[in-house]
Design a protein around this motif. Sequence first.
Motif, PDB file in Angstrom:
ATOM      1  N   VAL A  27       3.819 -11.205  -3.756  1.00 18.97           N
ATOM      2  CA  VAL A  27       3.800 -10.865  -5.174  1.00 18.97           C
ATOM      3  C   VAL A  27       2.680 -11.628  -5.886  1.00 18.97           C
ATOM      4  CG1 VAL A  27       5.095 -10.971  -7.334  1.00 18.97           C
ATOM      5  CG2 VAL A  27       6.251 -10.257  -5.232  1.00 18.97           C
ATOM      6  N   ALA A  28       2.557 -12.922  -5.585  1.00 16.88           N
ATOM      7  CA  ALA A  28       1.537 -13.744  -6.240  1.00 16.88           C
ATOM      8  C   ALA A  28       0.127 -13.281  -5.885  1.00 16.88           C
ATOM      9  CB  ALA A  28       1.719 -15.207  -5.852  1.00 16.88           C
ATOM     10  N   MET A  29      -0.091 -12.847  -4.648  1.00 15.88           N
ATOM     11  CA  MET A  29      -1.421 -12.445  -4.205  1.00 15.88           C
ATOM     12  C   MET A  29      -1.928 -11.204  -4.932  1.00 15.88           C
ATOM     13  SD  MET A  29      -1.211 -13.093  -0.104  1.00 15.88           S
ATOM     14  CE  MET A  29      -1.222 -14.750   0.574  1.00 15.88           C
ATOM     15  N   GLN A  30      -1.021 -10.427  -5.489  1.00 12.55           N
ATOM     16  CA  GLN A  30      -1.434  -9.218  -6.195  1.00 12.55           C
ATOM     17  C   GLN A  30      -2.302  -9.524  -7.412  1.00 12.55           C
ATOM     18  OE1 GLN A  30       2.114  -6.008  -5.746  1.00 12.55           O
ATOM     19  NE2 GLN A  30       2.707  -7.857  -6.832  1.00 12.55           N
ATOM     20  N   GLU A  31      -2.208 -10.761  -7.903  1.00 16.04           N
ATOM     21  CA  GLU A  31      -2.956 -11.140  -9.098  1.00 16.04           C
ATOM     22  C   GLU A  31      -4.454 -11.243  -8.834  1.00 16.04           C
ATOM     23  OE1 GLU A  31      -1.524 -11.324 -12.002  1.00 16.04           O
ATOM     24  OE2 GLU A  31       0.472 -10.989 -11.154  1.00 16.04           O
ATOM     25  N   ALA A  32      -4.831 -11.579  -7.609  1.00  9.21           N
ATOM     26  CA  ALA A  32      -6.243 -11.870  -7.362  1.00  9.21           C
ATOM     27  C   ALA A  32      -6.811 -11.202  -6.111  1.00  9.21           C
ATOM     28  CB  ALA A  32      -6.438 -13.387  -7.263  1.00  9.21           C
ATOM     29  N   ASP A  34      -6.833  -7.610  -3.255  1.00  5.11           N
ATOM     30  CA  ASP A  34      -6.566  -6.210  -2.959  1.00  5.11           C
ATOM     31  C   ASP A  34      -5.541  -6.197  -1.825  1.00  5.11           C
ATOM     32  OD1 ASP A  34      -6.648  -3.505  -2.429  1.00  5.11           O
ATOM     33  OD2 ASP A  34      -8.626  -3.545  -1.481  1.00  5.11           O
ATOM     34  N   CYS A  35      -4.296  -5.928  -2.145  1.00  2.42           N
ATOM     35  CA  CYS A  35      -3.190  -6.138  -1.198  1.00  2.42           C
ATOM     36  C   CYS A  35      -2.692  -4.829  -0.597  1.00  2.42           C
ATOM     37  CB  CYS A  35      -2.021  -6.846  -1.885  1.00  2.42           C
ATOM     38  SG  CYS A  35      -2.433  -8.501  -2.491  1.00  2.42           S
ATOM     39  N   ARG A  76      -0.635  -1.944  -8.275  1.00  2.00           N
ATOM     40  CA  ARG A  76      -1.629  -2.970  -7.940  1.00  2.00           C
ATOM     41  C   ARG A  76      -1.835  -3.125  -6.438  1.00  2.00           C
ATOM     42  NH1 ARG A  76       0.098  -8.366 -10.799  1.00  2.00           N
ATOM     43  NH2 ARG A  76       2.170  -7.728 -10.060  1.00  2.00           N
ATOM     44  N   SER A  77      -0.897  -2.676  -5.637  1.00  2.00           N
ATOM     45  CA  SER A  77      -0.957  -2.823  -4.185  1.00  2.00           C
ATOM     46  C   SER A  77      -0.683  -1.481  -3.522  1.00  2.00           C
ATOM     47  CB  SER A  77       0.087  -3.846  -3.706  1.00  2.00           C
ATOM     48  OG  SER A  77      -0.121  -5.103  -4.309  1.00  2.00           O
ATOM     49  N   ILE A  78      -0.958  -1.423  -2.233  1.00  3.35           N
ATOM     50  CA  ILE A  78      -0.576  -0.261  -1.425  1.00  3.35           C
ATOM     51  C   ILE A  78       0.642  -0.648  -0.606  1.00  3.35           C
ATOM     52  CG2 ILE A  78      -1.255   1.275   0.455  1.00  3.35           C
ATOM     53  CD1 ILE A  78      -4.145   1.008  -0.454  1.00  3.35           C
ATOM     54  N   LEU A  79       1.707   0.108  -0.741  1.00  4.88           N
ATOM     55  CA  LEU A  79       2.930  -0.106   0.040  1.00  4.88           C
ATOM     56  C   LEU A  79       3.242   1.179   0.783  1.00  4.88           C
ATOM     57  CD1 LEU A  79       5.481  -1.733   0.832  1.00  4.88           C
ATOM     58  CD2 LEU A  79       6.577  -0.824  -1.231  1.00  4.88           C
ATOM     59  N   PHE A  80       3.395   1.080   2.106  1.00  3.80           N
ATOM     60  CA  PHE A  80       3.640   2.287   2.897  1.00  3.80           C
ATOM     61  C   PHE A  80       4.402   1.951   4.169  1.00  3.80           C
ATOM     62  CE2 PHE A  80      -0.070   0.436   4.765  1.00  3.80           C
ATOM     63  CZ  PHE A  80      -0.125   0.846   6.085  1.00  3.80           C
ATOM     64  N   VAL A  81       4.859   3.000   4.842  1.00  7.89           N
ATOM     65  CA  VAL A  81       5.551   2.868   6.113  1.00  7.89           C
ATOM     66  C   VAL A  81       4.551   3.138   7.230  1.00  7.89           C
ATOM     67  CG1 VAL A  81       7.401   3.785   7.587  1.00  7.89           C
ATOM     68  CG2 VAL A  81       7.770   3.537   5.117  1.00  7.89           C
ATOM     69  N   GLN A  82       4.514   2.254   8.207  1.00  9.18           N
ATOM     70  CA  GLN A  82       3.519   2.296   9.275  1.00  9.18           C
ATOM     71  C   GLN A  82       3.433   3.659   9.964  1.00  9.18           C
ATOM     72  OE1 GLN A  82       4.696  -0.135  12.583  1.00  9.18           O
ATOM     73  NE2 GLN A  82       2.597  -0.766  13.042  1.00  9.18           N
TER      74      GLN A  82
END
Length: 334
Positions: A27-32, A34-35, A76-82
């Motif tokens: 969650v924190a990495m999303q601030e700075a 490309d996750c 802000r991020s990409i979330l997906f199923v492999q």
Amino acid sequence: MTRVFSGMQPSGDPHLGNLLGAWVNWVAMQEAADCIYCVVDLHAMTSPAEHEPETLRQRTVELATGMLAVGVDPERSILFVQSHVHEHAECTWLFNCVAGFGELRKQPQFKEKSEGRGESVSVGLFDYPVLQTADILLYHADEVPVGEDQRHHIELARDIGQRFNHRFGDVFTLPRAVHPQAASRVMDLQDPTSKMSKSQSSEKGIIRLLDDPKQIVKKVKSAVTDSATDIRHDRTEKPGVSNLLEIFSGVTGEPIEKLAAEYDGGGYGPFKQAVAEAVVARLEPFQDRYRELEKDPAEVARLLSEGAARAREIAAPTLAHAKQAMGLLPPGEA
């Protein structure tokens, strides 16, 4: 912007170790950064004895829902199923033709999980690190946040990527393992010398993120400590108390030294009660958001579908470049 890739297996109910050891940082990495975050369901199939189709489907949805509930933001991020991005499996075959049998056989995780299983070990378990290499290299990830026990897999990914680039030209970015400072190694409440685990911890030793508050309080109060009464952080002499201090710090953000000084001299009872209340308070917003998402599975499915489409926008050109570099004939050409 630095690109980060990380994934988690849908192999059981998410627990406090997943939250404090990984998700807080995600969650924190999303601030700075490309996750790109992935539910690695293909990895969860490597042990035939543990692979139940309906359970896998259910846990995949539950884990994705948990990631959304904890604060992974699809905006802000990409979330997906492999398995929704077929390039992972196809790229694995390309890397299988570059990786060496000897280096895979020496991987610590394979040696540990295959011990005593003889001929029943699946090829998938043996090939697990190559699939993980494809997961990471397809997206040109710069950083992969991992625990120390996973460092060797990132080193292997670098080795395979470097070997590929040397033989076929520069196609893949070589990633580096990172160990975010906020990460906590949460230990089993009943065996504080062992990591809290979905598969190995007892019911009393693990705090699941969806546990009822009363269950959480009971588990923390029954956590193994020692016969003394002083509260200080010493992993060797006081592993149980140290684990509770680390959990307390992880859920509140307060320094361990401050918490130890505040509760030292008051006995283990009040200390455990305070830890339990802090954990319950930390998990309350997660549980509320999870239940909200759970009521709308179509929305979760939509977000995952959009995430897979965005992931393929990166993975497909990378795979095409790799296939061209290896001399595979593109469709429609002769």
